[in-house]
Design a protein around this motif. Structure first.
Motif, PDB file in Angstrom:
ATOM      1  N   ASN A 130     -72.591 -28.007 166.879  1.00 32.68           N
ATOM      2  CA  ASN A 130     -72.391 -29.096 167.312  1.00 32.68           C
ATOM      3  C   ASN A 130     -73.334 -30.242 167.245  1.00 32.68           C
ATOM      4  O   ASN A 130     -72.954 -30.915 166.670  1.00 32.68           O
ATOM      5  N   ALA A 131     -74.685 -29.849 167.227  1.00 32.77           N
ATOM      6  CA  ALA A 131     -76.035 -30.995 167.268  1.00 32.77           C
ATOM      7  C   ALA A 131     -75.715 -31.213 165.643  1.00 32.77           C
ATOM      8  O   ALA A 131     -75.898 -32.930 165.882  1.00 32.77           O
ATOM      9  N   ALA A 132     -75.907 -30.487 164.564  1.00 34.95           N
ATOM     10  CA  ALA A 132     -75.859 -30.451 163.471  1.00 34.95           C
ATOM     11  C   ALA A 132     -75.036 -31.695 162.919  1.00 34.95           C
ATOM     12  O   ALA A 132     -74.712 -33.079 162.572  1.00 34.95           O
ATOM     13  N   SER A 133     -73.349 -31.105 163.523  1.00 25.87           N
ATOM     14  CA  SER A 133     -71.906 -32.693 163.252  1.00 25.87           C
ATOM     15  C   SER A 133     -72.090 -33.250 163.794  1.00 25.87           C
ATOM     16  O   SER A 133     -71.830 -34.697 163.116  1.00 25.87           O
ATOM     17  N   SER A 134     -72.858 -33.673 164.916  1.00 26.79           N
ATOM     18  CA  SER A 134     -72.524 -35.100 165.747  1.00 26.79           C
ATOM     19  C   SER A 134     -74.274 -35.845 165.169  1.00 26.79           C
ATOM     20  O   SER A 134     -73.695 -37.479 164.978  1.00 26.79           O
ATOM     21  N   ILE A 135     -75.190 -35.279 164.576  1.00 24.61           N
ATOM     22  CA  ILE A 135     -76.268 -36.390 164.235  1.00 24.61           C
ATOM     23  C   ILE A 135     -75.971 -36.564 163.102  1.00 24.61           C
ATOM     24  O   ILE A 135     -75.160 -37.684 162.360  1.00 24.61           O
ATOM     25  N   THR A 136     -74.902 -35.886 162.472  1.00 24.85           N
ATOM     26  CA  THR A 136     -74.318 -36.255 160.917  1.00 24.85           C
ATOM     27  C   THR A 136     -73.576 -36.934 160.563  1.00 24.85           C
ATOM     28  O   THR A 136     -73.236 -37.757 160.239  1.00 24.85           O
ATOM     29  N   ALA A 137     -71.947 -36.838 162.136  1.00 21.73           N
ATOM     30  CA  ALA A 137     -71.372 -37.764 162.417  1.00 21.73           C
ATOM     31  C   ALA A 137     -71.312 -39.135 162.100  1.00 21.73           C
ATOM     32  O   ALA A 137     -71.836 -40.769 161.940  1.00 21.73           O
ATOM     33  N   LEU A 138     -72.800 -39.328 163.894  1.00 21.60           N
ATOM     34  CA  LEU A 138     -73.426 -40.836 163.883  1.00 21.60           C
ATOM     35  C   LEU A 138     -74.119 -41.644 162.190  1.00 21.60           C
ATOM     36  O   LEU A 138     -74.028 -42.832 162.739  1.00 21.60           O
ATOM     37  N   GLY A 139     -74.910 -40.431 161.999  1.00 21.26           N
ATOM     38  CA  GLY A 139     -75.691 -40.902 160.737  1.00 21.26           C
ATOM     39  C   GLY A 139     -75.063 -41.673 159.584  1.00 21.26           C
ATOM     40  O   GLY A 139     -75.617 -42.565 158.707  1.00 21.26           O
ATOM     41  N   LEU A 140     -73.604 -41.243 159.674  1.00 19.72           N
ATOM     42  CA  LEU A 140     -73.043 -41.666 158.249  1.00 19.72           C
ATOM     43  C   LEU A 140     -71.995 -42.487 159.126  1.00 19.72           C
ATOM     44  O   LEU A 140     -71.095 -43.193 157.670  1.00 19.72           O
TER      45      LEU A 140
END
Length: 401
Positions: free
Chosen positions: A114-124
Motif C-alpha cells: 500500500n505504501a509503495a503504491s500510494s506514494i508512486t501514484a502521488l509522485g506521478l
C-alpha cells in the motif's frame, strides 16, 4: 496555437478534474469549466519548478499510514481541500491540503504494498509538482526498550527492511542448527550472521542526517504527551533506564517488515541484522511496516527529478514495546497485557512533527526552498547507489536479484 494558450487550457482542465469531493459532480460543458475559475486577479496559479501543467506545489507533505495517524493532523491544521487521485488506497483515496495548499497530507494504507503504491501514484500525478516538497513520514511503531519508551519519538537516519530473508519453522531447523537464534537466514547464505549474498535493493535506505538533526533539535523544545497511568506502570517493569523514562526525542533507526513481530528472540535477531546490513552504523529502535516501501518509491521518483530524496524525514512514535519486560513472557505480554494504549504516541506525532513543519514554512524563502543549509553531507539513497554517491553500508560485491 500559442504555447501560453496551451498552458492556460492545461491548467483549467487540471483544476476542473481536481475539485474537492464536497463540490459533487459538475456537468461537462463549457459553462461549468468557466464557472470553476474564480474571477479574482489574485488567483495566480503557476508551476514554478518543473511540471508546466501542475497547479499544486506544497511545501510540506505529511505521510500517514492509516486513519489513527491521520486524524490528529486533520484536527490540528486547516485541511479544507479534498483531492481524490487515481492510484491511491481504496480505503484512503483522498488527500487533504490546507487553505493555500502549502501543507498537504496523504494516507497510504498499511503495509509495504500500500505504501509503495500510494506514494508512486502521488509522485506521478501531474497535478502536483513535488520537486521542492519536504516529506514527513509520521506514524506509530513498536519500540526497543534499550533505546526508547512508550510515547517516545524517534527520527531515523537508516531504514532497514528485515523481512527479505529465508524463513524456516522452528521444528525444521532446531535439530540441525541448535545455535540459531531464529528461523530467519539472509538470502544466498546459510549463516544468520553473514551479509546476504544477493539483495533486492530495498534492504537499506539512508536519509538526510542534517535535516533529521534539525527536526530533532526543534522537537526537543516541545512538551510531549506522557501517556496514561498504565503506560507509566509498564515502563516501570523494564530494567532499561530509557524504557523507564518519560517520552522524549530519540535519534535512532527504524526496521520495516510486513510481519508484526514481537518477543526477545526476534528482536535480538533483527537488531543484529540491522547492524550487519549497515556495517554497524544503524541502531534499531522502532519497528514499522511501511518505511522502506515509501523510501523506495521516493528513490525512483527522485531519479527522474519528480521529488528530492534529500527532503524526506522518517519519524516514528512508540505505541508499544516490541519485547516484553523480564517479569512477563512474550505470549502473555503480546496478547493479554495492556500497555496502556497508544494515545501518547498518536498525540506526539503532531507535537513532535509540527516544529519542523513550522520551521520550513517560516524560513522557506531564506533556507528551505533552495535546500542548501540542511542539505545532506552523508550518503543518501539505497544500497544500489541509485541516486549517485557511494553507500556507507553494504559490501564490495553482491548479486542483485
Amino acid at each position: 496555437m500559442k504555447f501560453s494558450t496551451v498552458l492556460a487550457i492545461g491548467s483549467v482542465l487540471a483544476t476542473a478534474f481536481s475539485q474537492p469531493l464536497s463540490l459533487g459532480k459538475r456537468a461537462i460543458n463549457n459553462t461549468a469549466i468557466e464557472d470553476a475559475i474564480p474571477p479574482s486577479t489574485k488567483n495566480n496559479i503557476q508551476a514554478s519548478y518543473g511540471r508546466p501543467f501542475s497547479i499544486y506545489q506544497p511545501k510540506v507533505f505529511i505521510i500517514s499510514m492509516f486513519s489513527y495517524e491521520r486524524d490528529p493532523w486533520l484536527e490540528s491544521l486547516d485541511f479544507i481541500h479534498n483531492i481524490t487521485l487515481p492510484g491511491l488506497s481504496p480505503v484512503y483515496p483522498t488527500l487533504y491540503c490546507t487553505t493555500n495548499f502549502t501543507i498537504c497530507q496523504i494516507t497510504t494504507g498499511e503495509g509495504e504494498i500500500n505504501a509503495a503504491s500510494s506514494i508512486t501514484a502521488l509522485g506521478l500525478n501531474p497535478l502536483f509538482d513535488l520537486s521542492k516538497t519536504y516529506f514527513l513520514i509520521g506514524g506509530i511503531a513498536g519500540g526497543e526498550p534499550a533505546y526508547t519508551t512508550l510515547g517516545g519519538v524517534t527520527f531515523a537516519k537508516y531504514a532497514v527492511q528485515v523481512g527479505l530473508q529465508y524463513q524456516l519453522a522452528y521444528l525444521d531447523y532446531i535439530k540441525e542448527e541448535p545455535d540459531w537464534i531464529s528461523g530467519y537466514v539472509p538470502y544466498g547464505v546459510d549463516d544468520q550472521y553473514t551479509y546476504p549474498a544477493n539483495v533486492y535493493g530495498t534492504e537499506v535506505f539512508e536519509v538526510n542526517e542534517a535535516l533529521r538533526n534539525r527536526a530533532v533539535e526543534l522537537a526537543l523544545k516541545v512538551e510531549l504527551n506522557n501517556g496514561t497511568a498504565q503506560n507509566a506502570y509498564i515502563r516501570s517493569l523494564y530494567d532499561e533506564e530509557v524504557a523507564q523514562g518519560l517520552p522524549t526525542i530519540f535519534s535512532c533507526d527504524v526496521v520495516t517488515s510486513d510481519n508484526y513481530f514481537t518477543g526477545n528472540i526476534l528482536n535480538d535477531y533483527f537488531s543484529n541484522l540491522t547492524k550487519v546490513l549497515t556495517n554497524g552504523s544503524a541502531t534499531y529502535c522502532s519497528t514499522a511496516q511501511e518505511d522502506n516501501a515509501s523510501l523506495e518509491a521516493f528513490t525512483r521518483l527522485d531519479k527522474y527529478g519528480l521529488v528530492d530524496f534529500d527532503r524526506v524525514l522518517v519519524m516514528r512514535t512508540i505505541s508499544d514495546f516490541s519485547r516484553p519486560p523480564p517479569s512477563i513472557n512474550a505470549v502473555e505480554f503480546f496478547f493479554n497485557t495492556s500497555q496502556g494504549g497508544s494515545s501518547a504516541a498518536v498525540a506526539n506525532i503532531v507535537l513532535a512533527g509540527t516544529p519542523i513543519i513550522h520551521d520550513i514554512l517560516t524560513n522557506w524563502d531564506k533556507v528551505y526552498e533552495a535546500g542548501l543549509k540542511y542539505q545532506s553531507k552523508n550518503y543518501v539513497g539505497d544500497i544500489l547507489a541509485t541516486l549517485g554517491g557511494t553507500p556507507d553500508f553494504g559490501k564490495a560485491s553482491f548479486e542483485v536479484a
